[in-house]
Each structure stands twice: as C-alpha cells, then as structure tokens.
Design a protein around this motif. Structure first.
Motif, PDB file in Angstrom:
ATOM      1  N   PRO A  82       0.037   5.391   0.822  1.00 59.34           N
ATOM      2  CA  PRO A  82      -0.995   6.312   1.291  1.00 59.34           C
ATOM      3  C   PRO A  82      -1.092   7.562   0.426  1.00 59.34           C
ATOM      4  O   PRO A  82      -0.181   7.889  -0.338  1.00 59.34           O
ATOM      5  CB  PRO A  82      -0.517   6.665   2.701  1.00 59.34           C
TER       6      PRO A  82
ATOM      7  N   GLU B 155      -5.847   6.080  -2.364  1.00 58.17           N
ATOM      8  CA  GLU B 155      -4.846   5.162  -1.839  1.00 58.17           C
ATOM      9  C   GLU B 155      -4.250   4.387  -3.003  1.00 58.17           C
ATOM     10  O   GLU B 155      -4.931   4.133  -4.004  1.00 58.17           O
ATOM     11  CB  GLU B 155      -5.463   4.179  -0.838  1.00 58.17           C
TER      12      GLU B 155
ATOM     13  N   THR C 236       0.811  -1.208   0.000  1.00 60.50           N
ATOM     14  CA  THR C 236       0.000   0.000   0.000  1.00 60.50           C
ATOM     15  C   THR C 236       0.851   1.269   0.000  1.00 60.50           C
ATOM     16  O   THR C 236       1.957   1.296   0.537  1.00 60.50           O
ATOM     17  CB  THR C 236      -0.926   0.020   1.224  1.00 60.50           C
TER      18      THR C 236
END
Length: 242
Positions: A63, A120, A61
């Motif tokens: 942000p 995201e 991931t």
C-alpha cells in the motif's frame, strides 16, 4: 483504462548514495527515468500502480506509505512509497518492507516530487507465467478510470564477461527486441517474450513488461524509448507510453 506507463530499470545503483563514486555513470539513466515519470504526471491519472520483480517475501501488494530501505547495500537510507502526505501503512502491511525494485521506484517518485495520484505497489515473482501476467495487467487497467503504470525491471544480465550472469551471446539480441517492443508499444512482441529464455538471461523485467502488455490492451498507447545502455553487463531500458 491505462492512460500512460513508464518503464525503468531497478538496480539499487540508480540511488547515488548506493552507487557512491560510480554514481555519475548512471546520470543519463536517472534523467531518462525522471522524464518518463513526467509523462505519467502529465497523464493526470487517478491511480498509479508500481510493478516490479520481487523475491518471495516481497511479492503481492504494497500500500501507499509502505517503506523500504537500502541498508542491505550498506547505506542508511529509507524510502516511502507514494505521496508525502499519504496515510501510513495499514496494520496488515506493517513491518513488511518493499522489495528492492519497489524501493528504487519509491526513490524515483520521491526524487520527482510525485504528488499527482495515489500509489500502490505490486511485487511479482519471476516464475509468473505469461497468461497470468496478462490477466494481472488487465485487472490493473480496470482499477480506475485513468490508471498509470510505473514498470520496474532490468533486461538481461549477461551482456559481458563480467556481467552478473556471465556472457551469453543471446543476450544482446534479446535486449534489442525488448527495447524495440518497449519503444514502439508493441504488445504482441511483449506477450511473445520467451519466459524460459528471459530466466536464463536473468532478465528480471520479463513479468512486469508482460503485465504492462496486459494492462495496455485496447488502450491505444504509443511508445518512446528514452534510454538504452548496458553498464556492468546489464541491460537498462527506459521507455514512456502515452
């Protein structure tokens, strides 16, 4: 639930500063990408998730506020994922650059003036097996009441003798089937893509497309193919689902 999706190619050449004198050759692709992002904005999402292929260092991931650069392509240009007024990177992500696919996505979103929802990023590896892709997609679709996806990924890189992967006679048929599936939101066809064949044809979009298929299960979305071309022997596809 997934309410909209945009599928775009992710070559750094989409960024005019990187393409330099060859920039006009991808004007049609850039315009189609902008149109696809317009479909996302019109869907009024609560969350936009950007998915793209990544090498090991860029997987996982990213942000909102994460940054990327095109310095590796000889251009002093940095980008930032998400809305201009969003908070900066979290301490855990500081210093971790966006993979190229997500940097291209960040550039597209900035160019379109994206301010419609939090963003995201998710970098995925080529080896991610189909079943895992589908599960990841289902998880993304459940993240918010109204989720939109920006799916980055190129089709085969084997369309001509001068293509990065040289000429492979299977490439044109593979790309045609992907284009048909993306243009009709055919989830079964996307799920059935042969991961081994995609790898051999250097189709970097396979895993992101299958994540899209998982996210779209039960959403009842329709698709439209906005652009299809193979400059430089690489398949570039743009589609919008809503």
């Amino acid at each position: 639930m997934l309410v909209a999706a945009a599928v775009c190619p992710c070559p750094p050449l989409l960024v005019p500063e990187v393409a330099a004198g060859a920039a006009p050759e991808l004007d049609a692709a850039r315009t189609a990408c902008t149109d696809a992002l317009g479909v996302l904005a019109a869907s009024r999402p609560d969350l936009l998730v950007v998915v793209g292929p990544a090498e090991q260092s860029g997987r996982g991931t990213h942000p909102e506020g994460a940054t990327g650069s095109f310095a590796g392509f000889g251009v002093d240009l940095s980008v930032r994922l998400g809305r201009p007024d969003a908070a900066g990177q979290s301490p855990a992500s500081a210093g971790r650059a966006l993979p190229t696919s997500l940097a291209v996505a960040a550039w597209l979103l900035e160019r379109a003036g994206w301010s419609d929802a939090p963003v995201e990023g998710l970098g995925v590896g080529e080896p991610l097996e189909t079943e895992r892709c589908l599960r990841v997609g289902e998880e993304i679709g459940a993240r918010a009441g109204r989720v939109a996806l920006l799916v980055m990924g190129d089709a085969s890189a084997c369309r001509t003798l001068k293509a990065p992967g040289y000429l492979d006679e299977r490439a044109e048929g593979f790309d045609a089937e992907v284009a048909r599936a993306l243009g009709t939101a055919d989830l079964a066809a996307l799920k059935a893509l042969d991961a081994s064949l995609a790898y051999e044809l250097k189709a970097a979009g396979r895993a992101p497309w299958q994540i899209l298929a998982g996210a779209a299960e039960g959403a009842g979305l329709g698709g439209a193919l906005l652009h299809e071309d193979a400059p430089y022997g690489v398949g570039y596809l743009v589609a919008a689902w809503s």
